[in-house]
Design an enzyme around this catalytic site. Sequence first.
Site, PDB file in Angstrom:
ATOM      1  N   ASP A   1       0.923  -1.193  -0.026  1.00  0.00           N
ATOM      2  CA  ASP A   1      -0.017  -0.124  -0.160  1.00  0.00           C
ATOM      3  C   ASP A   1       0.764   1.422   0.222  1.00  0.00           C
ATOM      4  O   ASP A   1       1.992   1.370   0.771  1.00  0.00           O
ATOM      5  CB  ASP A   1      -0.738  -0.011   1.164  1.00  0.00           C
TER       6      ASP A   1
ATOM      7  N   ASP B   1     -15.401  -5.773  -0.941  1.00  0.00           N
ATOM      8  CA  ASP B   1     -15.128  -5.578   0.276  1.00  0.00           C
ATOM      9  C   ASP B   1     -16.131  -5.632   1.079  1.00  0.00           C
ATOM     10  O   ASP B   1     -17.318  -4.873   1.033  1.00  0.00           O
ATOM     11  CB  ASP B   1     -14.140  -4.468   0.658  1.00  0.00           C
TER      12      ASP B   1
END
Length: 245
Positions: free
Chosen positions: A7, A129
Amino acid sequence: MLIPALDLIDGRVVRLFQGDFAQKTEYPLDPVQQAQAYKAAGAEWLHLVDLDGAKDPAKRQQALLKEITQQSGLRCQAGGGIRTQQDLDDLFAAGIERVVIGSTAVNQPDRVRHWFTEYGTDAIVLALDVNIADDGKAMVATHGWQQSSELTLDNVLNRFLDVGCRHVLCTDIAKDGTLSGTNVALYQRYKALYPQIQWQASGGVSNLQDLIDLKRVNCDSAILGKSLLTGQFELQEAIACWQNA
């Protein structure tokens, strides 16, 4: 397979806790060198999350993404704020092989259906998600997990099956960044329901037993983020464990 993840914010490797920018941990790692290390350890793919791009597509870390793809030798999938066809074209131009699309798939399904037709089924990963409701339903969240939809994982996925959806990255939000174990039952259920999908499990992997458990329910891939960055295990041993499970 096992897919290490990086990330990125402003060129730095970070991890967010359950998607919260206020709960950010920064790691003193060069992202290009870290990607090269993952390649040396046996990785084939790398998952990249451009958190700057997720907040503002105009600030996408295009140059860094291109450098990682060119210097690492890894095949890369990347996401973060993918809203327009230009966003996809920019990532493909940077050498990204699969674009990871989340909120836009929920909120503008017709647009994303067109992209499947335009770019092919292997060029897109749906990032769905979920929050697990009290009744056990997997409810899809959007906008960096800050908003909940009224749609189940099944509702969203069924919109894309007829255009050839093949890759789904599914994160149990409650598990993300927690090192508390993965939601094996979630992936077992959905691999059985949708065996044609290549499922990427994300969230909560903390030890090698978690990987064994995922492999045993026929989950296709696992994303490894915090577990590698914090040294819960080495990627090389994880790959050997996965192959032998």
